[in-house]
Motif scaffolding. Structure first.
Motif, PDB file in Angstrom:
ATOM      1  N   PHE A   1       0.800  -1.223   0.000  1.00 35.27           N
ATOM      2  CA  PHE A   1       0.000   0.000   0.000  1.00 35.27           C
ATOM      3  C   PHE A   1       0.835   1.277   0.000  1.00 35.27           C
ATOM      4  CE2 PHE A   1       0.387   1.552   4.365  1.00 35.27           C
ATOM      5  CZ  PHE A   1       0.902   0.452   5.017  1.00 35.27           C
ATOM      6  N   ASN A   2       2.100   1.238   0.419  1.00 36.30           N
ATOM      7  CA  ASN A   2       2.879   2.481   0.411  1.00 36.30           C
ATOM      8  C   ASN A   2       4.296   2.280  -0.135  1.00 36.30           C
ATOM      9  OD1 ASN A   2       3.819   1.032   2.551  1.00 36.30           O
ATOM     10  ND2 ASN A   2       3.929   2.765   3.976  1.00 36.30           N
TER      11      ASN A   2
ATOM     12  N   ARG B   1       6.014   7.290  -6.644  1.00 36.52           N
ATOM     13  CA  ARG B   1       4.637   6.964  -6.300  1.00 36.52           C
ATOM     14  C   ARG B   1       3.677   8.004  -6.887  1.00 36.52           C
ATOM     15  NH1 ARG B   1       2.348   3.402  -3.175  1.00 36.52           N
ATOM     16  NH2 ARG B   1       0.258   3.842  -2.368  1.00 36.52           N
TER      17      ARG B   1
ATOM     18  N   ARG C   1       2.782   2.880 -13.642  1.00 37.52           N
ATOM     19  CA  ARG C   1       2.507   2.069 -12.460  1.00 37.52           C
ATOM     20  C   ARG C   1       1.065   2.253 -12.021  1.00 37.52           C
ATOM     21  NH1 ARG C   1       6.084   4.136  -7.463  1.00 37.52           N
ATOM     22  NH2 ARG C   1       4.673   2.789  -6.248  1.00 37.52           N
ATOM     23  N   ASP C   2       0.593   1.267 -11.275  1.00 37.02           N
ATOM     24  CA  ASP C   2      -0.737   1.334 -10.668  1.00 37.02           C
ATOM     25  C   ASP C   2      -0.544   1.080  -9.175  1.00 37.02           C
ATOM     26  OD1 ASP C   2      -3.290   0.733  -9.617  1.00 37.02           O
ATOM     27  OD2 ASP C   2      -4.008   0.055 -11.557  1.00 37.02           O
ATOM     28  N   ASN C   3      -0.660   2.120  -8.380  1.00 38.15           N
ATOM     29  CA  ASN C   3      -0.394   2.005  -6.952  1.00 38.15           C
ATOM     30  C   ASN C   3      -1.394   1.088  -6.247  1.00 38.15           C
ATOM     31  OD1 ASN C   3       1.807   3.766  -7.066  1.00 38.15           O
ATOM     32  ND2 ASN C   3       0.502   5.556  -6.759  1.00 38.15           N
ATOM     33  N   THR C   4      -2.625   1.066  -6.726  1.00 36.33           N
ATOM     34  CA  THR C   4      -3.638   0.241  -6.057  1.00 36.33           C
ATOM     35  C   THR C   4      -3.381  -1.249  -6.286  1.00 36.33           C
ATOM     36  OG1 THR C   4      -5.136   0.332  -7.953  1.00 36.33           O
ATOM     37  CG2 THR C   4      -5.353   2.064  -6.298  1.00 36.33           C
ATOM     38  N   LYS C   5      -2.766  -1.569  -7.401  1.00 37.09           N
ATOM     39  CA  LYS C   5      -2.493  -2.975  -7.723  1.00 37.09           C
ATOM     40  C   LYS C   5      -1.061  -3.371  -7.412  1.00 37.09           C
ATOM     41  CE  LYS C   5      -5.897  -3.148 -11.470  1.00 37.09           C
ATOM     42  NZ  LYS C   5      -6.100  -3.394 -12.931  1.00 37.09           N
ATOM     43  N   GLY C   6      -0.205  -2.393  -7.162  1.00 37.65           N
ATOM     44  CA  GLY C   6       1.194  -2.704  -6.907  1.00 37.65           C
ATOM     45  C   GLY C   6       1.916  -3.206  -8.135  1.00 37.65           C
ATOM     46  N   THR C   7       1.580  -2.643  -9.285  1.00 36.77           N
ATOM     47  CA  THR C   7       2.198  -3.078 -10.530  1.00 36.77           C
ATOM     48  C   THR C   7       2.968  -1.937 -11.189  1.00 36.77           C
ATOM     49  OG1 THR C   7       0.166  -2.574 -11.752  1.00 36.77           O
ATOM     50  CG2 THR C   7       0.459  -4.836 -10.993  1.00 36.77           C
TER      51      THR C   7
END
Length: 123
Positions: free
Chosen positions: A29-30, A53, A71-77
């Protein structure tokens, strides 16, 4: 703990395109900066592209205008779109992430690496 897993490496002809993907698992998440590095035998691992981020990007001069990181922070990709590939782009591509210790940036951070995915650009 955060683990990184890359995919997408392949054999491609010069001038072709390839898209690399990296998926983080665990406490995602961070996660801080994420990026792609590449390495060839006998050479140091070098930065290809990185993204903060907040979406700020940085590229190696050799790949500017050809590669794009997202990147997609919600998916961690994190993804690396590689276009107009050259033989010198050949190498093992590693996903990298800065991960806060214990999930708390105040405690410092660790660098996490994936296992790598091989990209071969050859005719």
């Amino acid at each position: 703990q955060v683990q990184l897993a890359e995919s997408g490496g392949d054999l491609v002809q010069p001038g072709g395109s390839l898209r690399l993907s990296c998926a983080a698992s665990g406490r995602i998440f961070n996660i801080g900066d994420m990026g792609w590095y590449r390495q060839n035998p006998g050479k140091q691992r070098e930065l290809v592209a990185e993204i903060s981020r907040g979406g700020n990007t940085k590229y190696a001069d050799s790949v500017k205008d050809r590669f794009s990181i997202s990147r997609d922070n919600t998916k961690g990709t994190v993804h690396l779109q590689m276009n107009s590939l050259k033989t010198e782009d050949t190498g093992v591509y590693y996903c990298h992430a800065d991960v806060p210790q214990g999930g708390d940036w105040a405690q410092g951070f660790v660098e996490v690496w994936g296992q790598g995915t091989l990209v071969t650009v050859s005719s």
